[in-house]
Design an enzyme around this catalytic site. Structure first.
Site, PDB file in Angstrom:
ATOM      1  N   LYS A  12       0.878  -1.175   0.000  1.00  0.00           N
ATOM      2  CA  LYS A  12       0.000   0.000   0.000  1.00  0.00           C
ATOM      3  C   LYS A  12       0.910   1.217   0.000  1.00  0.00           C
ATOM      4  O   LYS A  12       1.691   1.418   0.926  1.00  0.00           O
ATOM      5  CB  LYS A  12      -0.901  -0.010   1.230  1.00  0.00           C
ATOM      6  CG  LYS A  12      -1.717   1.278   1.353  1.00  0.00           C
ATOM      7  CD  LYS A  12      -2.822   1.175   2.364  1.00  0.00           C
ATOM      8  CE  LYS A  12      -3.517   2.528   2.520  1.00  0.00           C
ATOM      9  NZ  LYS A  12      -4.660   2.464   3.422  1.00  0.00           N
ATOM     10  N   LYS A  28      -2.579  -1.505  -3.732  1.00  0.00           N
ATOM     11  CA  LYS A  28      -3.306  -0.251  -3.658  1.00  0.00           C
ATOM     12  C   LYS A  28      -2.349   0.926  -3.729  1.00  0.00           C
ATOM     13  O   LYS A  28      -1.341   0.900  -3.018  1.00  0.00           O
ATOM     14  CB  LYS A  28      -4.047  -0.251  -2.320  1.00  0.00           C
ATOM     15  CG  LYS A  28      -4.895   0.941  -2.063  1.00  0.00           C
ATOM     16  CD  LYS A  28      -5.561   0.762  -0.744  1.00  0.00           C
ATOM     17  CE  LYS A  28      -6.340   2.032  -0.480  1.00  0.00           C
ATOM     18  NZ  LYS A  28      -6.604   2.242   0.889  1.00  0.00           N
TER      19      LYS A  28
HETATM   20  C1  PBG Z   1      -7.372   3.527   5.500  1.00  0.00           C
HETATM   21  C2  PBG Z   1      -7.793   3.543   4.078  1.00  0.00           C
HETATM   22  C3  PBG Z   1      -7.621   4.569   3.148  1.00  0.00           C
HETATM   23  C4  PBG Z   1      -8.226   4.126   1.972  1.00  0.00           C
HETATM   24  C5  PBG Z   1      -8.749   2.866   2.205  1.00  0.00           C
HETATM   25  N1  PBG Z   1      -8.461   2.507   3.513  1.00  0.00           N
HETATM   26  C6  PBG Z   1      -6.999   5.905   3.319  1.00  0.00           C
HETATM   27  C7  PBG Z   1      -5.532   6.030   3.374  1.00  0.00           C
HETATM   28  O1  PBG Z   1      -4.820   5.050   3.489  1.00  0.00           O
HETATM   29  O2  PBG Z   1      -5.026   7.181   3.327  1.00  0.00           O
HETATM   30  C8  PBG Z   1      -8.279   4.916   0.696  1.00  0.00           C
HETATM   31  C9  PBG Z   1      -9.317   4.476  -0.290  1.00  0.00           C
HETATM   32  C10 PBG Z   1      -9.507   5.442  -1.409  1.00  0.00           C
HETATM   33  O3  PBG Z   1      -8.765   6.419  -1.547  1.00  0.00           O
HETATM   34  O4  PBG Z   1     -10.444   5.202  -2.190  1.00  0.00           O
HETATM   35  N2  PBG Z   1      -8.482   3.664   6.345  1.00  0.00           N
END
Ligand code: PBG
Length: 331
Positions: A203, A256
Site C-alpha cells: 500500500k 493499492k
Molecule cells: C485507511 C484507508 C484509506 C483508503 C482505504 N483505507 C486511506 C488512506 O490510506 O489514506 C483509501 C481508499 C480510497 O482512496 O479510495 N483507512
C-alpha cells in the site's frame, strides 16, 4: 533514391482477427465479471440524509437506513462483495468508536449481516484513521509519531468487534508492521476461526487518496509517509510485504492504488499463492469522473478500460466505486 521492392503482401496479418466484432469477441482474453467487483461504501453517524462526496460524483456518505438499501441493491446487481467504512460523529486520539460495539461501523456491519447473511461477502476497513481526531491510521506516541506496537492492540480489539458484528473479511489497511498477525491471533483466541483477513500488503503513500479524505471527513494534517510505502522503492519491497502478510495469516492480499501500480500488481499476482485484490481508489475514480464531466474522455469506455487493465495485470478481484454500474454493463 529508389524504394526497395516490397513483397506483394505481408504474410503475417494480425489484423485478420480484429476485423469483425464477432472475431474480436472470439479471441478476447480478459473479462470483467460482476462477482469480481467489490463496492466500497461509507456510512456516517449523525446524519438524516445521505451526504454527497463532492470530489467523488455519484458517491455518498450513507445513513444506516440508506446503506442497507444501497447494499441490497448492489448485491442484487451481482457485485462480489461490499467494503465498509465508518465515519463517527465524535473522533478522539485513540479512535474509541472503532472497537465500540455501538460505533457506527460495527452497527452497520451488524445490520447488513442481519439483512444479507451470507448472500454477499461483507468486508470492513480495519484502520483507525476514520476514528482518530488527528486522522492518523494509528495511535500517537508522545513525540507525535505513529506508535506501531500500541496501535496493534487497538487493531486487535477493532478486529474482534468487527468479527462479532458479522464481517466476513477484515481489511487491514493501516500499514503497521505485524498487523495481520496481531489481528489473526486475537480472532483465533476468541474463536473467530472463520473470519478472514484481506491484507493491504503493498500500500503506497499516494496522492490518489485525496478525495477519500473528504469521504471520511478526515482531519489529517500532513501525510502517511512514515508508514505507507514509498513509490520510488522497487517491487522487491512489495513482495516482501506480501510474504509477511501471508506468513502472518492473510487470506487475500491487496495492491493499492491500482492503475499507477500495475507493475507491482503483476509481480504480486505472479508470486502470490493466495488470491490478489486491487483497489481502484478515490483519486483514480475522481480523475476519470472529472475529465468525463468536461467531455474530455468517454466515461464508460475509460471505466471499462481501466478495470480491464487491472484485471489483465493479475487482480482476481477489484474494489471500485463503479462496481454496481459496471456489474450492470458486464452482466
Ligand atoms: C485507511 C484507508 C484509506 C483508503 C482505504 N483505507 C486511506 C488512506 O490510506 O489514506 C483509501 C481508499 C480510497 O482512496 O479510495 N483507512
Amino acid at each position: 533514391m529508389s524504394l526497395p521492392q516490397l513483397p506483394a503482401f505481408p504474410a503475417s496479418r494480425p489484423r485478420r482477427l480484429r476485423r469483425t466484432p464477432a472475431l474480436r469477441r472470439l479471441v478476447s482474453d480478459v473479462a470483467l465479471r460482476p462477482s469480481d467487483l467489490v463496492l466500497p461504501m461509507f456510512v456516517r453517524e449523525g446524519i438524516e440524509e445521505p451526504v454527497p462526496v463532492t470530489s467523488m460524483p455519484g458517491v455518498v456518505q450513507h445513513t444506516q437506513e440508506s446503506l442497507v438499501k444501497a447494499a441490497a441493491q448492489a448485491v442484487e446487481a451481482g457485485v462480489g462483495g461490499l467494503m465498509l467504512f465508518g465515519i463517527p460523529l465524535r473522533k478522539d486520539a485513540r479512535g474509541s468508536g472503532a472497537d465500540d460495539p455501538s460505533g457506527v461501523l460495527n452497527v452497520a456491519l451488524r445490520r447488513l449481516s442481519a439483512e444479507l447473511g451470507d448472500a454477499t461477502v461483507l468486508m470492513s476497513d480495519l484502520c483507525l484513521d476514520e476514528f482518530t481526531d488527528h486522522g492518523h491510521c494509528g495511535v500517537l506516541a508522545d513525540d507525535g509519531s505513529v506508535d506501531n506496537d500500541a496501535t496493534l492492540h487497538r487493531y486487535a480489539s477493532m478486529g474482534l468487534a468487527q468479527a462479532e458484528a458479522g464481517a466476513h473479511l477484515l481489511g487491514t489497511s493501516g500499514m503497521m508492521d505485524g498487523q495481520v498477525g496481531a489481528v489473526r491471533a486475537a480472532l483465533d483466541a476468541a474463536g473467530h476461526l472463520d473470519t478472514g483477513i484481506l491484507g493491504y500488503a503493498p500500500k503506497y503513500a499516494s496522492g490518489f487518496y485525496g478525495p477519500f479524505r473528504e469521504a471520511v471527513n478526515s482531519t489529517l494534517v500532513g501525510d502517511r509517509k512514515s508508514y505507507q510505502q514509498d513509490p520510488t522503492r522497487t517491487v522487491q519491497e512489495a513482495l516482501a510485504e506480501v510474504a509477511l502478510d501471508i506468513a502472518e495469516g492473510a487470506d487475500i492480499v491487496m495492491v493499492k492504488p491500482a492503475l499507477p501500480y500495475l507493475d507491482i500488481l503483476r509481480a504480486v499476482a505472479d508470486a502470490s499463492p493466495v488470491p490478489v485484490a486491487a483497489y481502484q481508489i478515490s483519486g483514480e475514480y475522481a480523475m476519470v469522473e472529472a475529465a468525463a464531466e468536461r467531455g474530455w474522455l468517454d466515461r464508460e469506455r475509460i471505466i471499462l478500460e481501466t478495470l480491464t487493465s487491472i484485471k489483465r495485470a493479475g487482480a482476481s478481484m477489484i474494489l471500485t466505486y463503479w462496481a454496481v454500474e459496471v456489474a450492470g454493463l458486464t452482466r
